[in-house]
Design a protein around this motif. Sequence first.
Motif, short mmCIF file in Angstrom:
data_model
loop_
_atom_site.label_atom_id
_atom_site.label_comp_id
_atom_site.label_asym_id
_atom_site.label_seq_id
_atom_site.Cartn_x
_atom_site.Cartn_y
_atom_site.Cartn_z
N GLU A 163 54.24 39.58 45.69
CA GLU A 163 53.55 38.32 45.40
C GLU A 163 52.12 38.61 44.91
OE1 GLU A 163 55.73 35.31 48.55
OE2 GLU A 163 54.10 36.56 49.29
N ILE A 164 51.47 39.58 45.55
CA ILE A 164 50.10 39.92 45.11
C ILE A 164 50.15 40.57 43.73
CG2 ILE A 164 47.95 41.12 45.69
CD1 ILE A 164 48.78 41.07 48.60
N LEU A 177 39.13 38.75 45.17
CA LEU A 177 40.60 38.64 45.33
C LEU A 177 41.31 39.99 45.26
CD1 LEU A 177 41.70 35.48 43.28
CD2 LEU A 177 42.06 35.86 45.71
N PHE A 178 40.98 40.80 44.25
CA PHE A 178 41.63 42.10 44.09
C PHE A 178 40.55 43.18 44.15
CE2 PHE A 178 43.61 38.90 41.36
CZ PHE A 178 44.82 38.76 42.01
N PHE A 179 40.95 44.39 44.54
CA PHE A 179 39.97 45.46 44.62
C PHE A 179 40.06 46.33 43.37
CE2 PHE A 179 38.81 49.82 45.96
CZ PHE A 179 37.46 49.57 46.13
N ASN A 180 38.98 46.32 42.58
CA ASN A 180 38.92 47.16 41.39
C ASN A 180 40.16 47.02 40.51
OD1 ASN A 180 37.59 48.90 39.76
ND2 ASN A 180 38.23 50.77 40.83
N GLY A 181 40.61 45.77 40.39
CA GLY A 181 41.77 45.52 39.53
C GLY A 181 43.09 45.89 40.19
N LYS A 217 37.45 38.33 52.51
CA LYS A 217 38.80 38.19 53.08
C LYS A 217 39.87 38.92 52.28
CE LYS A 217 37.84 33.76 55.13
NZ LYS A 217 37.57 32.59 54.33
N ARG A 218 39.43 39.64 51.24
CA ARG A 218 40.39 40.32 50.37
C ARG A 218 41.39 41.20 51.13
NH1 ARG A 218 36.94 43.60 46.82
NH2 ARG A 218 37.04 44.95 48.63
N PRO A 219 40.95 41.98 52.15
CA PRO A 219 41.93 42.84 52.83
C PRO A 219 43.05 42.06 53.51
CG PRO A 219 39.67 43.41 53.45
CD PRO A 219 39.60 42.14 52.67
N VAL A 229 48.94 37.93 36.47
CA VAL A 229 48.32 36.73 35.87
C VAL A 229 46.86 37.03 35.55
CG1 VAL A 229 47.71 34.31 36.25
CG2 VAL A 229 49.92 35.17 37.05
N LYS A 230 46.17 37.66 36.50
CA LYS A 230 44.76 38.03 36.28
C LYS A 230 44.64 38.91 35.03
CE LYS A 230 40.52 39.72 37.30
NZ LYS A 230 39.32 39.00 36.89
#
Length: 486
Positions: free
Chosen positions: A458-459, A480-484, A446-448, A465-466
């Motif tokens: 917001e992302i 959650l995120f793509f390649n950082g 569901k990342r996209p 934070v990551k």
Amino acid sequence: MIKITDEEGKVEYQRDAANYKGMADEVFMPESIVEIGPLVKELYSTNTPFTISAARTGLTGGGVPLSGVLISTERLNKIISIDVANKTALLEPGVRLQTFHDELKAHNLMYPSNPTETWSTIGGNVANNASGAKTFKYGPTRSFVNYLEIILPDGDELHLKRGECIANGNDAEVHTINGNVIKFRIPNIRIPKSSKNAAGYFLRPDMDLIDLFIGSEGTLGIVKKVGLDLLYQVEEVLSAIVFFDDYNNLLNFAEYLRNDNPRQLRPRLIEYFDHNSLRLLSEHHRDLPTDAMGAVWVEFETNSIMLEHDTLALYELTLEHTDLVDMTWVAMNDRERDKITKFRHDLPLAVNELLTKYGQQKIYTDTAVHAASFRSYYNEMYSQLNSMGLDYVVFGHLGDCHLHANLFVKSEEDKVKADKFYHDMMKLAIELDGTISAEHGIGKIKRPYMKYMFKVDEIKGMLEVKKTFDPKNLLGLDTLFFNGEF
Ligand SMILES: Cc1cc2nc3c(=O)[nH]c(=O)nc-3n(C[C@H](O)[C@H](O)[C@H](O)COP(=O)(O)OP(=O)(O)OC[C@H]3O[C@@H](n4cnc5c(N)ncnc54)[C@H](O)[C@@H]3O)c2cc1C
């Protein structure tokens, strides 16, 4: 420490219950929690990406690596302690939910956070902030977590006790066991109005920082130990499945129970089965009424004095809402209650079995909206489902306005239709101030859609934070995120 490197041995670790597939160079299976820290330090120093996997019942690809190493917690399965007097427990992350439930029963205790899949582990549940039928009354996993030990991506550790590490507005600070101080800014992000949400990090001013790690989907740290609050078992439970010949009456029945009502009926769960769910289940349960359009499973916590009163009140309510009142299944003892619970649990399993049989990846919604918007959402969902010409099954947590519409795709043309439906339902849920994921999380699948629900800033805030906890972007890569990035 067990290590698996051969292709055949790794196969099971390279997919999850949604049939999402990936690959791992090696699988490490620590046999004691003290083995995790040194392993993680080694991976960090060699810049090796690593993904945590537990029972692999996840449905979003979060526990499936696309590269690097997989660490499985399945052997870290000790119930460290159960404190009956204080109603608390301390667990290793790989304890299966069913094992825990069985153990608690012997102490007259219960842990009501119960995802349907009881093969899942407590570590996986914390990582996903899992929820289940009883979340309607008790809230998700988060409501019960009082303590966490987290191994950070560099091998350092956080020990977080609820109530002891609170952010100062948007300023947050945590102290590791090695004396390092980690400071970060809490971004302001959209909080949906649905009663459940599992999309993105839990972030808000003045938050308890233990909550950041609950629902972080194995991207900020590894859950090493979990402390939980427990409850006493209830004296009596009234459990029933009510069948309906009309969807409107079914929704009215659920709405009555969702709100405070003159009969003082306060269910702990309200679960939904549509007509197709009943058809699918009829292959295993021959005693289902054939003319039912749908059904609702309700459970009430009661006692020996109130049981008769509550049963009568439920009967009267049922009589007002369905002509199939005589078909109602009412559980009078543990065996019958277990039969009803199994009936509900059999449903997602039957759907997943069908998908596995046809080699299909699961396409299903995990959206939820606020009760005030639920009918609009529900009507639009069925209007689209009935015009698409695809096979589908809808079931789920009606109390929390959170239904799973599962689509069966047999051709490329079907896939295009199913994808459009999936997009439309996500968009609609967001328009109605709801969430794209109420319980299964974002993972990789569901990342996209994060961009549908959250603004770019917001992302970016979540990504900061990551990066604070995982500057090398090694843990849970691509979840959650793509390649950082996003
Ligand atoms: C039939 C069926 C029914 C389901 N019903 C529900 C339901 O009602 N409610 C619900 O919420 N979910 C449900 N699920 C989804 C799933 O069971 C949950 O997401 C569960 O929490 C996953 O736990 P797991 O142990 O299988 O974790 P895995 O699938 O192995 O991993 C899931 C995620 O957790 C992370 N993770 C696991 N362990 C750790 C750890 N120790 N530290 C850090 N991260 C970790 C992984 O990296 C991954 O991102 C269902 C699944 C199936 C197959």
